[in-house]
Scaffold this active site. Sequence first.
Site, PDB file in Angstrom:
ATOM      1  N   GLU A 117      -7.377   8.623  11.530  1.00 39.39           N
ATOM      2  CA  GLU A 117      -7.085   7.846  10.328  1.00 39.39           C
ATOM      3  C   GLU A 117      -7.684   8.570   9.128  1.00 39.39           C
ATOM      4  O   GLU A 117      -8.837   9.015   9.181  1.00 39.39           O
ATOM      5  CB  GLU A 117      -7.650   6.433  10.397  1.00 39.39           C
ATOM      6  N   GLU A 122      -8.540   4.094  -1.115  1.00 39.03           N
ATOM      7  CA  GLU A 122      -8.736   2.719  -0.662  1.00 39.03           C
ATOM      8  C   GLU A 122      -9.632   2.015  -1.669  1.00 39.03           C
ATOM      9  O   GLU A 122     -10.663   2.548  -2.083  1.00 39.03           O
ATOM     10  CB  GLU A 122      -9.379   2.724   0.733  1.00 39.03           C
TER      11      GLU A 122
END
Length: 227
Positions: A117, A122
């Site tokens: 990932e 974010e």
Amino acid sequence: MIPSTSFNSQSDFDADWNYNYPWGTDHNGGARMSKSQVSLSGGVLALTAKKVSGQGTITQGGKTIAIHYLSGTVHAKEQFNVSKGGGYDFTGEFKATTTKGTWPAFWLTAVNGWPPEVDMAEWKGSGKISFNTFNTSSQVRARDVSYPSPSDFHKIKTEIRDHNGKDLKITFYMDDNLIETQYGRDFLGKPMYLIIDLQMEGSSGSPGPNEDTLFQVRNLEVMSYNP
């Protein structure tokens, strides 16, 4: 791989993108994804989260999570698998909220199992932006930096390269400034999904806002790297 025009029209969008997560409508937070919360206008992708009731709960990671929002997620039809000597450049302009309980993200995650990932950008309701690489759930390289002017678009670029025939070198930029270089262990040859989502609550805290939340993206482009 994905042209910067993919948000210019519905037909352009349909050529490169699908709605929701690759696995469905729910993931790790208090928002359920719906096509109704995704819109296109003037070359801008808009994901909108709105407060709702009556959506029940989900169970993920051994936790029961109440669904308080309908929101939007899209994922690329193309999967991204770095081959030996290769790589990709992921670039886009984002206008993202940093309000508590809001969790927009631009990320890559494994097609087969997990990890890899890579969180290319974010925002978790803290006033900061995060750049993260997960080698395992406990072996994470994370860099949080201040996120200026959330009401403005900011350019995000991530360069992903074969590092040594096994690992990936991942270089993060914001507004053309180098932020961080991280490494994905054994990521080479593992296909990944590309996701743009507006999750809510979860890791961004709760309660989230009562008013609608907007996440906007434009000029998104993915190019393959071949030296």
